[in-house]
Structure formats: C-alpha cells, structure tokens
Design an enzyme around this catalytic site. Sequence first.
Site: not given
Ligand code: G6P
Length: 612
Positions: A27, A99-100, A2, A489, A73, A492, A485, A607, A508
Amino acid sequence: MCGIVGYIGPREAYPVLVKGLKRLEYRGYDSAGLALLDGGLKLYKNHGKVSDLEENVRGKDISGYVGIGHTRWATHGEPSDVNAHPHYSQSRKLAIIHNGIIENYGSLKTELINRGFEFKSNTDTEVLVHLIENIQQEEGVELVEAVRIAMNYVVGAYAIVVISENDPDKLIAAKKGSPLVIGIGKEEYFIASDASPIVEYTQNVVYLDDEELAIVPRKGELKIKTIRNKEKTPFVHHLEMQLSTIEKGGFPHFMLKEIYEQPKSIKDSMRGRLSLQTGQVVLGGIIDYEQKFLNARRILMIACGTSWHAALVGEYLFEDLARIPVEVEYASEFRYRNPVIYEDDIVIAISQSGETADTLAAIELAKSKGATILGICNVVGSSIARATHAGSYTHAGPEIGVASTKAFTAQVTVLALMALAIAQRKGTLSKSRYYELISEMESIPAKVDEVLKVNDLVYEISTHFKDARNFLYLGRGYNFPVALEGALKLKEISYIHAEGYPAAEMKHGPIALIDEHMPVVVLATKKGTYEKVISNIQEVKARKGVIIAIVTKGDEIVRDMADYVIEIPETDEIFVPLVATIPLQLLSYHIAVMRGCNVDQPRNLAKSVTVE
Ligand code: G6P
C-alpha cells in the site's frame, strides 16, 4: 495508500505490528514507523521500508502490549523521518497513524498554530493529533469524545488509530473513505487497513463503516459509535481467506506467483457461474438486475489503471455479444466533468482493491443521478463492493504484487460471463454461437496453463531488451486493450517508457519513433484483423523496427517477418485477451528482474490508491 496496523492484547505488540506492516507494504513503502505503549509512549519511525524500521529499532526498547504501526505513501510532505507516521501530539502523550488525506488541513493548521501548537512535520496528519489534544484540553472530554468531535471538523478521507499514554487500555480507530478492519481474537484485537495482517490470528472481523469510530479495549467488548454519537452493534464477518494465499509459496516474487496462479484464478472466477450441462451462465450477484440490462440505454464502465483496460475489453464484449452501447470512463475524469448520466444507465465499476478513491467518487456521482451501479471487485467487503447496488466478485484471491496480473484476467473473465449471460437473455447471439463460446470459455484455464510454458522463451527474449529505453505495443480489436496493458506492465515495474497503441493508428504518430532501437511488441493473433496487423508489421520492418510478435500457435507467416515470436494457443477472438496477456506479463517481469527493479514494490506506485 499507506497501511495501518494496531494491536492490543496479551502478546508483545512489536512482532505483530512489524509482520502486519510487511503484509501492507504493497500500500506504500516510502517510510515506516510505530508507537508502543508500556507505561510511557515510545515512538520509532524513519524514511525507508519496514526492514529499515527493524534496523532502526535494533537494541532499543520495543516492549509493550499495545501499539500502532504505519507504512507510508507520501501525499503531503516528502518521504522523510519527520514526515513518517506515527505523529506525536504536543504533549507527546498521544500519537496517531493515518491513511488518507485531510483536505482542510491548511485552515485547521493555521488555527492550531494560533493556539500555540508547534508542528514538526509537513503532513496533513499532524493536524489531527493536535486537534484531538486541543479538544481534550479545552473541553475536558475523554479521548473517545475528543476523537469524535475532531472527526466532525475534518474534511477529507481518513482511517486513523490513536494511542494514548493516559488511556493505556484502549485504542481508538475511526474511518471515513479509507478502509479499516478490526480483527477479534480471544481477549485481543487487531486493527489493519485490510485483513492480510489479521488472518493468521483470527478469521472474525468487523469492517468499520464511514463516519464510525471504534473503541478497541484491552479487555472487554469492542464498541462502535457514529460521529453523531449513536452506538452501533458491531457486525462480525467470518473471513474465508487462508494464510497461504498471502505468502509467496516458493516464488521469488508475488508477481510471478500471481502470474502462475491464473489458470486457477480464472477458473475460480467462473466457478459455479458457467455450466456446460445446463448451458447457462448465471451470476448470482446480479441476477436481480438482468431486466435492467435488457432495458438499459447504455452501459458506463468506470475504472482506473489496469481495471480500466479490463473495462475496455468489457466494452468490446458487451457491444459485440449483447449489442448494448458501452462507454468506458476513467473514474478520475468522469467525476469532475459533469457527465450525462441517465436513470436507466447501468454503471459497472471495476476495481481490484475496491478502494480506489476516484472510482468510489464516480460511483457516488452516478448513484446521485439515479443510475444502477454494479461492481466487479476482487476484495470482498471492500468500500466499492459495499457502495454498489449489486455486483460480482472476481474471486481471484489476494493480489499482493503492486502490478496487477491475475486480477486483470479475472475481471475480463467476469465481464465475459456477464456479456454472455445478457446476450443469451437478449437473444443477440445464435444458439450455436452461444454454445460455441461457453464451451470455449471452459477451456480457457487449460489454455492459460499451456501459455505459461512460454516462460523460458520469454526469459531468453527478455535478455535482448533489458537495456531498451522505449517500447511500443500494438494491437487491434480485442488485442488493443492487451497492448495497453502490456505497455503499462512494462512501465510500472521496469521503468522503461512504453506506449500501447491501436496498430492502425501507428501511422498517425508513433511510426515516427521507429528505428532499429525500437522494440515493437505486436499482437498478431489469427482472426479479426490479422491481415491488417501483418501490414503493420511490414511497416515497422521497413523502418528497421524490431518485432516481438505474439501469434497463434502454428503461424508461419508472421514467423517469417518477426525477429522474435511467442506462440499462444488458439482460442476464439473474444477470449484472446485472457491468453495473450500472459506472455506480456512475463516479459515485463523478466525485464524488470534483469534490470534489478523491485518488482513487487515499484517506485512511486501503490496497490490501492485511496487518494485522488
Ligand atoms: C493502482 C494500482 C494498479 C491498479 C489501479 C486501479 O494504480 O497500482 O495496479 O490497476 O490502482 O486499482 P483498482 O484496485 O481500482 O483496480
């Protein structure tokens, strides 16, 4: 999660709010709304994005010099028009954005229903606005005081802004656990979840601390008090952020811009910290803690998501170079599993946003056990940066694309610098190896620049895989976190199922999945376990899997076996994650664009995850 904005001053609030919401859409983006004050209180909100809100208000009265806005969100209550913020109070004279999460909303809601309040939404937020109104009515207090009293009843995390028809000359903002920044302009104030909606108007900001509330006036000075009613003098920070850093700069997406920024962002992470002339690596932020590192029994690294993958690289680096045992922890698991924490532990919390709720809670837990907490954050002044004893910023610049790219390579860069600095002080590296590594490290931005030239090739390869349903990513050693990673990606942003695995573990389990429909991305760079990975490639080929190999420039052996080959410049094994990650970022980007996905705002993600 949010985004919230507020404006009070001589301008029309609507354009400021809408522009601000667009900057904060990373956000959360499942619904949007705003409230404007111009005599009466007007409220518009809907399911969908900020652009849908703009459509919704077309032709309606959007005048007003005071206003609040929200992009959501969903946590409590599905994304819908009624659950969108702001929320009205019963009298419709007050409205709130939040937000929260209000954890005790259930009991508060029951109490308010008993007192005759009617709830229109399924959100936890609506409880707050009714509670504030109820306190005003029953105790006959001013709005500020009602908000302060309400904060004392609430358990959970929040950043809120309250607007009132009866108090048209102020906005009340309050915070605990979720971020809130107030921009101070000339006879005007801006409120937001982060500084991005504010920078184009003013560089002077005040970060609200937890359990503080701000009285933001139309005229006069900003006042801050704590929820225990203690006045505080606002501390004004001067931002260094430029507007250009939060715009797309000609790229179709923020993500692509941020991928291309990496030669610069990696250099910025190293700037002033690595000197070949003096042969020193110095991280000013943690210099006072070096002795603690030398005495530490072990290091705990705590993070979530992509930052957790950076922590895994950090584990390899610290153990390899500085010979300190490292444990890497998901913050969300760590905080609830009664972990063993020693007073001489060093905890390194890694977070791009510096606001991740689980990481913050894990920090507080480790702090309460007496450990030393260091942070690696990207957002300056963020909650985690402030909650840690010391730390080093990554200096990657604002990252807007929801899928993290340049923040990851910046985190790895800072971890490599830290490990090198401590290794040198501890004497765990020979002089020649140390010099070899720091001079190689200086060449990394140029190598990242070079690897970006594979973009056209990666685009072409992507055309063959845009309809794939699954992907496997394999790597060993320093390439294992890269495989994780790369898979994250792709998941996501393209919604293709992908798994990252240590190459040798394939036999395995995942090997059962391999057939001619399974693309397997293999990180097969020279040195380390190169020969072993070649055997893994053969195992995949024997089962008709399709190999996309990331190899060191000039490699002919893997070229003969793989279906597709992407070359990266040669570098020391310990820096391979900084280079090998780039083609995987590009692969997921192109596949997602070809599938018509919203690359910068993937579904269901946010994010900055400020809820647990
Ligand atoms: C969310 C974001 C990711 C990020 C993760 C941790 O899931 O979409 O891209 O890696 O949070 O966030 P931070 O700000 O703690 O790195």
